[in-house]
Motif scaffolding. Structure first.
Motif: not given
Length: 271
Positions: A61, A72, A85, A87, A92, A99, A107
């Motif tokens: 990440s 991505r 990934f 961000n 993020l 989430s 994540a």
């Protein structure tokens, strides 16, 4: 005199999997070469936790400067596949919040269990601490509408799977069984206030959420796959339904997504 047969050759021992330190070194080199502008970066997944195999990819990440495009990417570095990934910090943090609503914490888990590769201003370590806090807090609670929608769907799928016992179409039976397992797992983990998962993470998250009922669902799915027997999975899904108020058929009502969006927009404009 009969000819002697050569002794069977012994296969060479499998090469040992790289150590976590080796994964970290490769990932850190990759970030330096590919993303020199990165504010921070972490290595997550099995390569950071010591459970990687020789086929595991590197889950990296990367934190980008404000205004950059979150995205991505997939690359190969030093012979290793790398899933990246990317961000901004703001994007993020938004993904972290989302989430909790979706109850899928990809994540969050990637960051919470990570090894820091780069951290120019402390943002990577702050985000790792935030991810750990949100994981400990858990996902959003199951709402009454979500509960009833899940009950209705699970009831319908269980009825469909029970009907396949005499239908004879194995492709349909397996397709319905897969969906019933997935929806049962998602509803059960939500009921338990736990995170859900997909793919290999579905049984892992399911066992963590409900060690008693998870085996019944997973073994029931195997019974369909191995013996074409839908009974155990239908029974296990019924146990999930019993936890949430039982099967739901007649009387269920669901507002269309468009109508729900209009109602929410109208409510937002009320004084």
């Amino acid at each position: 005199m009969p000819a002697a047969h050569p002794a069977p050759s012994t296969p060479p021992p499998a090469a040992p999997a790289p150590s976590p330190d080796a994964h970290v070194a490769v990932a850190r080199e990759f970030v330096g070469v590919r993303y020199p502008e990165a504010l921070g970066a972490v290595l997550g997944g099995s390569c950071a936790q010591g459970g990687a195999t020789e086929r595991s990819d590197l889950d990296v990440s990367v934190l980008l400067p404000a205004g950059a495009t979150s995205r991505r990417e997939t690359h190969r570095h030093a012979g290793r596949p790398v899933e990246v990934f990317l961000n901004t910090v703001a994007d993020l943090r938004e993904a972290f919040v989302e989430s909790r609503a979706t109850r899928r914490a990809t994540a969050l888990f990637l960051f919470a269990d990570s090894v820091v590769l780069r951290d120019t201003d402390g943002c990577a370590r702050r985000l790792r601490a935030e991810a750990r806090h949100l994981l400990d807090t858990g996902p959003d609670p199951l709402t009454p509408d979500e509960r009833d929608a899940g009950r209705f769907l699970l009831t319908d799928l269980a009825d469909d799977l029970a009907d396949t016992a005499s239908a004879g179409d194995r492709h349909e039976q397996l397709a319905v069984a897969d969906r019933l397992l997935r929806e049962s797992a998602h509803l059960l983990t939500a009921h338990r206030g736990a995170w859900n998962g997909a793919g290999k993470w579905l049984p892992r998250r399911l066992r963590a959420a409900d060690p008693a009922l998870a085996p019944a669902l997973l073994d029931g799915h195997l019974a369909v796959a191995e013996r074409a027997d839908p009974g155990p999975l239908v029974t296990a899904a019924g146990q999930v339904l019993d936890l949430l108020g039982g099967p739901l058929r007649e009387g269920y009502r669901e507002v269309s997504p468009r109508q729900a969006a209009r109602q929410a927009a109208n409510a937002a404009h009320l004084p």
